[in-house]
Design an enzyme around this catalytic site. Structure first.
Site, PDB file in Angstrom:
ATOM      1  N   SER A 179       0.871  -1.189   0.000  1.00  0.00           N
ATOM      2  CA  SER A 179       0.000   0.000   0.000  1.00  0.00           C
ATOM      3  C   SER A 179       0.897   1.225   0.000  1.00  0.00           C
ATOM      4  CB  SER A 179      -0.843   0.004   1.281  1.00  0.00           C
ATOM      5  OG  SER A 179      -1.492   1.243   1.474  1.00  0.00           O
ATOM      6  N   TYR A 204      -2.122  -0.383  10.439  1.00  0.00           N
ATOM      7  CA  TYR A 204      -2.126  -0.778   9.023  1.00  0.00           C
ATOM      8  C   TYR A 204      -0.778  -0.432   8.374  1.00  0.00           C
ATOM      9  CZ  TYR A 204      -3.889  -1.074   4.177  1.00  0.00           C
ATOM     10  OH  TYR A 204      -4.081  -1.396   2.857  1.00  0.00           O
TER      11      TYR A 204
END
Ligand code: NAI
Length: 258
Positions: free
Chosen positions: A146, A159
């Site tokens: 990501s 995350y």
């Protein structure tokens, strides 16, 4: 290089979290390019539906239920795939879960859950498929990280931590196994319009405003579609990327450039 350098004819591919969003788009594109595709996911119902769609188009796909955080289940899936084909050419570690919050809002259990799926899941899959790739001196691993694996994204502490780890796994494997013919790369998407993001949007007091704000974070002024990530995965999986390993391909509409 062959005439169609993006062909995956004769290749076997396994994609985790393939019942939805980015994983589904990758599985569909790889099947259309000629690969025999294994879709794996915790959601059996959605996974089987996805396989039916791909087969209806005339391509080859199988569904295997799999929770990537379960090492025993991962081993069983590997045995099934390797028994059928004797090899796996392309592994796409896509399954991942999100969590919104600063450290103050993150419980130890949240941290553990994210780690088990996003990091240990990638480790588990690589652990069972890398030995065969090394032995055959050929293999291709693509990890969906990501932008949050490259830079901090506000209120995504847990995350970000897991996605930085995914980038770390990617670069380590690339360096350790380059001489054994295994290429390992990461894709770092910005915001992609998938069920994952749509679910998060519903948690905002004004989802439409949040959608506009999320879109505007990216210089291109919109979110990506899952297919725009899948095409980069195809590039990495194909002969066209024969000298690409250890890379993090940004698919973020320019977000990380600013
Ligand atoms: P999604 O939620 O649409 O799809 C994820 C799939 O993974 C679902 O089908 C879900 O059932 C499956 N899954 C969840 N936990 C699992 C587990 N333990 N084992 C196996 N499968 C599991 O998500 P999306 O958006 O397609 O995300 C895919 C990957 O892309 C994730 O790793 C995510 O972190 C990453 N990503 C997504 C972005 C976005 O904006 N959508 C941006 C950057 C990265």
């Amino acid at each position: 290089m062959s005439q169609n350098m993006f062909s995956l004819n004769g290749k076997t591919a396994l994609i985790t979290g393939a019942a939805s969003g980015i994983g589904l788009a990758i599985a569909t594109l790889f099947a259309r390019q000629g690969a025999i595709v294994y879709l794996t996911d915790i959601s059996r119902e959605q996974g089987e539906k996805a396989v039916e769609e791909i087969r209806r188009e005339g391509f080859i796909a199988e569904f295997l239920p799999l929770d990537v955080s379960d090492g025993g289940a991962v081993q069983a899936v590997a045995e099934t795939v390797l028994k059928a084909h004797n090899k796996l050419d392309i592994l796409v570690n896509n399954a991942g879960i999100g969590f919104v919050g600063t450290l103050l809002e993150t419980k130890a259990e949240d941290m553990d859950r994210l780690y088990q799926v996003n990091v240990k899941g990638v480790f588990n899959l690589c652990k069972v498929f890398l030995p065969g790739m090394v032995a055959r001196k050929a293999g291709n691993i693509i990890n969906i990280a990501s932008i949050a694996g490259i830079q901090a994204v506000r209120e995504r502490m847990a995350y970000c931590t897991t996605k930085f780890a995914v980038v770390g796994i990617t670069k380590s494997l690339a360096v350790d196994h380059a001489k054994q013919g295994v290429r390992v790369n990461a894709i770092c998407p910005g915001r992609v319009e998938t069920p994952f993001v749509k679910m998060r949007l519903r948690e905002y007091p004004d989802p439409e405003k949040a959608y506009q704000e999320m879109s505007a974070t990216q210089p291109l002024g919109r979110m990506a579609q899952p297919e725009e990530v899948a095409s980069v995965a195809l590039f990495l999986a194909s002969e066209a990327a024969s000298f690409v390993t250890g890379s993090c391909q940004m698919v973020d509409g320019g977000w990380s450039a600013g």
